[in-house]
Design an enzyme around this catalytic site. Structure first.
Site, PDB file in Angstrom:
ATOM      1  N   TYR A   3      15.950  15.964 -26.861  1.00 43.61           N
ATOM      2  CA  TYR A   3      16.802  14.925 -26.298  1.00 43.61           C
ATOM      3  C   TYR A   3      18.235  15.053 -26.788  1.00 43.61           C
ATOM      4  O   TYR A   3      18.490  15.311 -27.957  1.00 43.61           O
ATOM      5  CB  TYR A   3      16.272  13.541 -26.701  1.00 43.61           C
ATOM      6  CG  TYR A   3      14.985  13.147 -26.029  1.00 43.61           C
ATOM      7  CD1 TYR A   3      14.910  13.005 -24.645  1.00 43.61           C
ATOM      8  CD2 TYR A   3      13.846  12.900 -26.780  1.00 43.61           C
ATOM      9  CE1 TYR A   3      13.732  12.637 -24.022  1.00 43.61           C
ATOM     10  CE2 TYR A   3      12.655  12.521 -26.170  1.00 43.61           C
ATOM     11  CZ  TYR A   3      12.603  12.392 -24.791  1.00 43.61           C
ATOM     12  OH  TYR A   3      11.423  12.020 -24.175  1.00 43.61           O
ATOM     13  N   LYS A  46       3.514  -2.295 -54.929  1.00 47.71           N
ATOM     14  CA  LYS A  46       3.997  -3.052 -53.771  1.00 47.71           C
ATOM     15  C   LYS A  46       4.099  -2.138 -52.554  1.00 47.71           C
ATOM     16  O   LYS A  46       3.983  -0.917 -52.664  1.00 47.71           O
ATOM     17  CB  LYS A  46       5.358  -3.683 -54.088  1.00 47.71           C
ATOM     18  CG  LYS A  46       6.469  -2.674 -54.368  1.00 47.71           C
ATOM     19  CD  LYS A  46       7.770  -3.386 -54.714  1.00 47.71           C
ATOM     20  CE  LYS A  46       8.873  -2.374 -54.987  1.00 47.71           C
ATOM     21  NZ  LYS A  46      10.178  -3.012 -55.263  1.00 47.71           N
TER      22      LYS A  46
END
Length: 371
Positions: free
Chosen positions: A263, A35
């Protein structure tokens, strides 16, 4: 030249991890779970990597059909079953097994005429509390399925919530097995209980009261990709990494004491240090929330993440890497750096890192241990 970030899928490691799963449960047939695009490895690669599995299990009907188009002729199982009655004729046409976990799915089967019978997996909810019938309703659900002419074989299944922790204080395997016995005792059909955790702990489990875990089918997922559901390291179980994410240093900065990086200026240098910029960011699937000191390997030397991960770049401490330069090779996870270790440092799990790999990352194939 393309951006230097790339993922390498190791089909040889996928083969070996399947062999390892079979060695844990030699009497069981194996559904290899593919999956989520084979946990980010690619559906076609999952099929090739697990070609020796007895069947492939996944979620989406369209991907089950793709497996057939790719040439997979052995069984396929839909782990969440059908989502609409229009899916049912496809199951018959393409010989696809379906999980049945609710009355609505049984009703769809009751009102659909099939020219060819299908096999189903009736799911019991033994405490996971996601999908499945409670033990006290299981026999009635089984009887309704058995009365449907279009239903051939019924496999009885459940899913363990804590198979990586044998004696979980809230819901142990022992308790889930007890509930399964209560609901399934005396019903005909093969059994399917163990996920990766159950498979990996077969030695401990079979030594006690869990003999039925060596059952007809097992459903390993994460272990086939070189990860574990928790607890011990994958290498402790003899599992190999199947995905290696690599990049390069694309810039170098020299910092003085007090300088910050990235940042938010989250990281501040205590003294002079060298920082390398790596071509990889959260838009590539690397977790933005990765903590300071998340491990990274540069030119074979283990070092650490510093500063906040940005969209396209991340910064690492090059101080311990004496000859680091622009172009130095960087391993972000995989061969030489277990994905579970990176995930733990980043506050997540290896499953998420694999599945989050972005489409813009180049993906190729190569043998484990070969750059």
């Amino acid at each position: 030249m393309p951006r230097p970030l790339h993922a390498t899928i190791h089909l040889d490691a996928m083969h070996q991890n399947l062999v390892r799963a079979r060695s844990c449960t030699p009497l069981s047939k194996i559904w290899a779970v593919v999956k989520a695009n084979a946990y980010g490895h690619g559906l076609a690669r999952g099929m090739r990597g697990f070609v020796q599995a007895d069947g492939l299990a996944l979620i989406e009907t369209e991907n089950a059909l793709e497996l057939r188009e790719l040439g997979w002729v052995k069984p396929i199982l839909l782990l969440e079953g059908i989502f609409d009655a229009s899916d049912i004729p496809l199951l018959a046409e393409h010989n696809i097994n379906s999980t049945v976990h609710c009355l609505e799915q049984i009703k769809m089967l009751e009102y659909t005429s099939l020219y060819r019978p299908i096999d189903v997996h009736l799911k019991m909810n033994t405490g996971m509390n996601r999908l499945g019938f409670p033990p006290e309703d299981f026999r009635a659900a089984y009887a309704r399925l058995r009365a449907i002419p279009g239903v051939r074989n019924i496999t009885l299944m459940t899913h363990f919530a804590n198979a990586d922790e044998l004696e979980h204080p809230r819901l142990s395997i022992a308790e889930q097995v007890r509930r399964f016995r209560l609901g399934a005792d005396g019903l005909a059909g093969e059994r399917s209980l163990s996920n990766s955790g159950g498979v990996l702990h077969q030695t401990e489990l079979l030594g006690g009261q869990y003999g039925e875990l060596q059952n007809d089918w097992v459903r390993p997922g994460i272990m086939l990709y070189g990860g574990t559901p928790g607890g011990r390291a994958a290498a402790d179980f003899g599992l190999l990494p199947t995905m290696t994410l690599r990049s390069e240093i694309i810039g170098i900065q020299q910092l003085a004491a007090g300088d910050t990086v990235g940042y938010g200026s989250r990281f501040q240098a205590d003294g002079p240090m060298t920082v390398g910029v790596v071509a990889c960011g959260y838009a590539d699937g690397y977790p933005r929330h990765a903590a300071q000191d998340t491990p990274v390997i540069v030119d074979g030397v283990r070092t650490r993440l510093v500063g906040r991960v940005s969209m396209d770049m991340m910064t690492v401490d090059l101080t311990p890497v004496a000859n680091a330069r622009v172009g130095s090779k960087v391993t972000l996870w995989g061969d030489g750096l277990p994905i579970d270790e990176v995930a733990q440092a980043a506050g997540t799990i290896g499953y998420e890192l694999m599945c989050a790999l972005a489409a813009r990352v180049r993906v190729g194939e190569g043998r484990l241990g070969c750059d």
